[in-house]
Design a protein around this motif. Sequence first.
Motif, mmCIF file in Angstrom:
data_model
loop_
_atom_site.group_PDB
_atom_site.id
_atom_site.type_symbol
_atom_site.label_atom_id
_atom_site.label_comp_id
_atom_site.label_asym_id
_atom_site.label_seq_id
_atom_site.Cartn_x
_atom_site.Cartn_y
_atom_site.Cartn_z
ATOM 1 N N ALA A 1 -2.960 -5.027 0.319
ATOM 2 C CA ALA A 1 -1.777 -5.357 -0.478
ATOM 3 C C ALA A 1 -0.496 -4.766 0.103
ATOM 4 O O ALA A 1 0.601 -5.075 -0.361
ATOM 5 N N LEU A 2 -0.624 -3.920 1.127
ATOM 6 C CA LEU A 2 0.550 -3.278 1.716
ATOM 7 C C LEU A 2 1.265 -4.224 2.674
ATOM 8 O O LEU A 2 0.617 -4.963 3.427
ATOM 9 N N ALA B 1 1.368 5.158 12.583
ATOM 10 C CA ALA B 1 1.188 4.501 11.289
ATOM 11 C C ALA B 1 2.128 5.138 10.277
ATOM 12 O O ALA B 1 2.588 6.265 10.456
ATOM 13 N N ARG B 2 2.417 4.396 9.226
ATOM 14 C CA ARG B 2 3.241 4.915 8.149
ATOM 15 C C ARG B 2 2.359 5.200 6.936
ATOM 16 O O ARG B 2 1.178 4.844 6.896
ATOM 17 N N ASP B 3 2.953 5.853 5.947
ATOM 18 C CA ASP B 3 2.171 6.204 4.764
ATOM 19 C C ASP B 3 1.820 4.961 3.951
ATOM 20 O O ASP B 3 2.420 3.895 4.120
ATOM 21 N N GLY B 4 0.868 5.122 3.033
ATOM 22 C CA GLY B 4 0.409 3.992 2.234
ATOM 23 C C GLY B 4 0.581 4.199 0.745
ATOM 24 O O GLY B 4 -0.235 3.708 -0.038
ATOM 25 N N PHE C 1 4.170 0.166 -11.936
ATOM 26 C CA PHE C 1 3.965 -0.064 -10.505
ATOM 27 C C PHE C 1 3.641 -1.524 -10.189
ATOM 28 O O PHE C 1 3.747 -1.943 -9.029
ATOM 29 N N LYS C 2 3.258 -2.311 -11.192
ATOM 30 C CA LYS C 2 2.950 -3.726 -10.967
ATOM 31 C C LYS C 2 4.206 -4.572 -10.775
ATOM 32 O O LYS C 2 4.117 -5.741 -10.392
ATOM 33 N N GLN C 3 5.369 -4.003 -11.027
ATOM 34 C CA GLN C 3 6.616 -4.750 -10.883
ATOM 35 C C GLN C 3 6.847 -5.158 -9.423
ATOM 36 O O GLN C 3 6.359 -4.504 -8.500
ATOM 37 N N ASP D 1 -6.924 0.356 -5.951
ATOM 38 C CA ASP D 1 -5.685 1.064 -6.236
ATOM 39 C C ASP D 1 -5.998 2.504 -6.637
ATOM 40 O O ASP D 1 -6.888 2.747 -7.458
ATOM 41 N N ARG D 2 -5.263 3.439 -6.056
ATOM 42 C CA ARG D 2 -5.463 4.857 -6.360
ATOM 43 C C ARG D 2 -4.217 5.392 -7.058
ATOM 44 O O ARG D 2 -3.101 5.240 -6.558
#
Length: 329
Positions: free
Chosen positions: A186-187, A101-104, A69-71, A267-268
Motif C-alpha cells: 500500500a506504500l 530505502a526510506r521509512d514505511g 489514518f484511512k483518510q 497494517d501495524r
Amino acid sequence: MASDTTAREQAHLHTLTFSSVVKGEAAALATLVDACEKDGFFYLDLRDWDSGDMLASLQAAGDLMKEWFKQPLDKKLATETLSDAHGYKPPGVQSGVTENARDGFEALRISRTGMLSRQHLPDIVQANLDVFEKYQLSAHYVLRTLLARLSDATGLQGHERYEAYHPDHLPSKSTLFFLHHPRTEALPDQTGRGHNAHTDVGSFTLLVTEQPGLQVLSPVTGQWEYVDAKPGCAIVNVADTLRFISQRRFRSAMHRVLPPGGKMAQDRYSTAYFLRAGDDVVLQGMDGRQVTAGEWFLSKYASFNQTIEEQRTNSIATGGMERDLGVAI
C-alpha cells in the motif's frame, strides 16, 4: 556488524508492575534499576493501576486514529504541522531499515505543549479532547513516576533528581505519537521498510502495540531481537537524555521496526509517549559537549532524514550507542 538473523530471536526483558513502582516497593525499584542499566527496555504492566482507565482511554484513542489514518494522503498532509514534535509525518520522510530505502510509517504527533494550551490541535483531537488528554496525562504521569522512583533508588536529592530535568511548567518536546505502518504493497514507495535503527531523543518512551515488528539490539549478543507485545503491558525504553543525565549509567537502547519476513503483511498500529527534558535544560551530550535538550532534539531529527551511510558517520541517530557496544549498523 549487528546481526540480521532470520530466526525470530526473542528479547527476554524484565516485567514491572506499575502499582508496585508507585508504592516504591524495594524489589520493584531494584528491578527498575537493573532493567535500565542492562537492557534499557522493559515491560510495564498497567492493568492494576487507575482501574484500567488509562488502557481504556488508549483503546478509544487508538480506534479513532485507525479511522483517521484511512483518510486520503492529501487530507492528512493538510494537518497543521509545527515541528517534528507536533503535526503529521507522511511515510518515506526518514531513512529506512535497509540501504537506499526510506521509512514505511506515518504518524500523527500531538505535543504536550499543544495539548495543554489547546492550540494547533488536529480536528480529531479537538473533537475528542477528553479521550486524547486522558491518555496523554496518564502516560506523562507514568513516565515521570518512573523517573522519580529511579531517583529514589539511586539516592538522588534536589536538583540532581532525574525528574528535576523535566519541569512541567516549562516548554519541552514531550509528545504523544500515533504511528501507522501500512502494508508494504500500500506504500507509494515499495522499498519502504519499517523504521531505521535509532535511539530515542528523550528520557523514557512508553510504547503500546499489538503487532510484531519492534526489535532491540541485544547488548550481550549484538543481535536484533524481537520485543513482542504482552497483554495489559506497555513497553518502556530508556532514551538518550536519561543516559546523559545519569552519566551513562542507564542504557539508551537501540531499536528499530522490521516486520518478520521483511514486509509488512498487515497494517501495524502503535502509540508512543515520549517524555523529554525541558527545552532549555543543559545536558552533557553524546561527545561530552554541552547541549540543550532542545538542540539535541533538532540534531536528532535532522539525522533521521539522512541516509544510513551519513548516520553511520556521525552516530547521532543511534546516540553513539553502537560505538559503546562495538557494533556497526
